[in-house]
Design an enzyme around this catalytic site. Structure first.
Site, PDB file in Angstrom:
ATOM      1  N   LYS A   1       0.892  -0.978   0.289  1.00  0.00           N
ATOM      2  CA  LYS A   1      -0.280  -0.133   0.174  1.00  0.00           C
ATOM      3  C   LYS A   1       1.026   1.277   0.264  1.00  0.00           C
ATOM      4  O   LYS A   1       2.015   0.975   0.257  1.00  0.00           O
ATOM      5  CB  LYS A   1      -0.803  -0.286   1.451  1.00  0.00           C
ATOM      6  CG  LYS A   1      -0.113   0.210   1.832  1.00  0.00           C
ATOM      7  CD  LYS A   1      -1.090  -0.137   4.145  1.00  0.00           C
ATOM      8  CE  LYS A   1      -0.063  -0.417   4.990  1.00  0.00           C
ATOM      9  NZ  LYS A   1      -1.149  -0.587   6.197  1.00  0.00           N
TER      10      LYS A   1
ATOM     11  N   ARG B   1     -10.019  -0.321  14.806  1.00  0.00           N
ATOM     12  CA  ARG B   1     -10.393   0.474  13.341  1.00  0.00           C
ATOM     13  C   ARG B   1     -11.628  -0.004  12.538  1.00  0.00           C
ATOM     14  O   ARG B   1     -12.537   0.130  12.667  1.00  0.00           O
ATOM     15  CB  ARG B   1      -8.672   0.406  13.178  1.00  0.00           C
ATOM     16  CG  ARG B   1      -8.458   1.177  11.787  1.00  0.00           C
ATOM     17  CD  ARG B   1      -7.063   1.727  10.941  1.00  0.00           C
ATOM     18  NE  ARG B   1      -6.911   0.382  10.937  1.00  0.00           N
ATOM     19  CZ  ARG B   1      -5.557  -0.124  10.420  1.00  0.00           C
ATOM     20  NH1 ARG B   1      -4.530   0.772  10.253  1.00  0.00           N
ATOM     21  NH2 ARG B   1      -4.866  -0.994   9.718  1.00  0.00           N
TER      22      ARG B   1
ATOM     23  N   TYR C   1      14.320  31.520   6.889  1.00  0.00           N
ATOM     24  CA  TYR C   1      12.700  31.890   7.552  1.00  0.00           C
ATOM     25  C   TYR C   1      13.659  32.054   9.278  1.00  0.00           C
ATOM     26  O   TYR C   1      14.010  31.757  10.094  1.00  0.00           O
ATOM     27  CB  TYR C   1      12.413  31.682   7.497  1.00  0.00           C
ATOM     28  CG  TYR C   1      11.718  31.903   6.635  1.00  0.00           C
ATOM     29  CD1 TYR C   1      10.614  32.896   5.703  1.00  0.00           C
ATOM     30  CD2 TYR C   1      11.489  30.389   5.436  1.00  0.00           C
ATOM     31  CE1 TYR C   1      10.479  32.802   4.886  1.00  0.00           C
ATOM     32  CE2 TYR C   1      11.465  30.299   3.896  1.00  0.00           C
ATOM     33  CZ  TYR C   1      10.892  31.350   3.252  1.00  0.00           C
ATOM     34  OH  TYR C   1       9.946  31.715   2.094  1.00  0.00           O
TER      35      TYR C   1
END
Ligand SMILES: *Cc1c(COP(=O)(O)O)cnc(C)c1O
Length: 382
Positions: free
Chosen positions: A35, A131, A275
């Site tokens: 996946k 889940r 920054y």
């Protein structure tokens, strides 16, 4: 789009890891989890490699991922873990749905009968992950209901551990017990065998009792153990030494991330970098500008924290990581030049930066490091 960063993926490492896992589970069937584009390593290439090495199933999250594999010519059985839509494509592409509720089972049943087909399915049980999956007092009843629907053949039963690293086995033990009980009752009632699987990578590495009929490794295939960081702690916890067998297991990380120095600047002491001026040079310094930033999946949490490899040396990331750029202090690297190779993750000379190291610095796990960096970089395979 080529943003500059290269993810170099070693298919040899993945094949080695698969062989290592096979040895550990003594050739039980492997359901290789590919996946999220194979955890950022490229699902098509990884799947081609591991199916040629012999793996019983592939598992993906969504139907679209499975279709991509089919279109690439991959013929192995593919389990789709989470997708309840695109029912037609399960039939068209011979995919195996993981079903977590009766309603979805009924939709599959209807579709199967309409097409005069039979669809093999695996049913998910929630044994404590909280889940997806059948849960509560009616689990057995629901399972029987599903197995009696027309057009559906319940081939498999799966569950998932909640403990990612299994340092404490007590909860996982309860989950496993519950799961084995459900399997037993189902087989008694249906008189049919069912292929049962629950073990993820960490269970494969430490929890032999959980192997059952097959195992579902993800992260270990890509060379990382979910346990590594906990090893010492694991040995210290009394009463948890139940058959831990992860000695001599060598997994090889398959992904390296590299880029090049875009520009090199010599600056005097007192120069603020990036920054917010969170880093100010303490002496005359050589600063390398690197074309990689948080848009490439390199977390802003690495600002002033992580290191990269240049010229075989560890050098610090200085100042805040920007969207497409970041700065590193290469003062200590003699002969450093523009266009020199920069290793963000991986090996250079004797030094190595792993996903464990980066994960620790970004307060996350190696899974997130490899998926984010891998998915956004241009991949090359070796
Ligand atoms: C992702 C996933 C796995 C693989 O887990 P690893 O910890 O990467 O081994 C196994 N099973 C399911 C259901 C998953 O979602």
């Amino acid at each position: 789009m080529n943003r500059g960063a290269i993810a170099q993926i070693s298919l040899h490492a993945i094949a080695h890891n698969l062989r290592t896992l096979k040895k550990i589970v003594q050739d039980l069937p492997i359901i290789a989890v590919v996946k999220a584009d194979a955890y950022g390593h490229g699902a098509v290439e990884v799947s081609k490699k591991i199916t040629s090495e012999g793996t019983s199933f592939l598992a993906v999250a969504f139907v679209s991922e499975a279709v991509q594999l089919r279109n690439a010519g991959i013929q192995s059985p593919i389990l789709v873990l989470f997708d309840r839509e695109n029912l037609d494509e399960y039939f068209d592409f011979h995919l195996i749905p993981v079903i977590s509720d009766i309603k979805t089972a009924e939709s599959f049943s209807q579709m199967a009968r309409k097409r005069s087909a039979e669809v093999p399915v695996h049913i998910k049980i929630d044994t404590g992950m909280g889940r997806l999956g059948l849960r509560g007092k009616n689990v057995i009843h629901d399972l029987i209901t599903i197995s009696e629907l027309g057009g559906i053949r319940v081939d498999g039963l799966l569950s998932h551990f909640s403990e990612a690293d299994l340092a404490d086995r007590s909860y996982a033990n309860r989950q496993l017990k519950k799961f084995i009980h459900i399997k037993k009752v189902l087989i008694e009632k249906t008189k049919r065998p069912v292929f049962t699987h629950i073990a993820n990578s960490s269970a494969i590495l430490t929890f032999r009792e959980s192997y059952l009929d097959g195992v579902r490794p993800g992260i270990a295939l890509y060379g990382y153990s979910p346990l590594k960081e906990k090893k010492k702690k694991l040995q210290k916890i009394p009463g948890t030494g139940q058959g831990t067998n992860n000695k001599n297991i060598e997994l090889i990380p398959a992904m390296s991330i590299k880029t090049r120095i875009l520009a090199l600047r010599s600056v005097p002491a007192g120069t603020p970098i990036s920054y917010g001026r969170t880093f100010i040079t303490g002496k005359k310094s050589k600063i390398g500008i690197i074309p990689l930033g948080y848009a490439d999946g390199y977390s802003r949490l690495f600002s002033n924290k992580a290191e990269v490899l240049v010229g075989g040396k560890r050098v610090p990331v200085v100042g805040r990581v920007c969207m497409d750029l970041m700065m590193v202090d290469v003062t200590a690297v003699s002969n450093c030049r523009e266009n020199d190779e920069v290793i963000i993750m991986g090996q250079q000379g004797k030094e190595m930066i792993t996903a464990y190291e980066l994960a620790k610095k970004a307060h996350t796990i190696p899974y997130e490091i490899v998926t984010t960096l891998g998915i956004r970089s241009q991949r090359v395979y070796v």
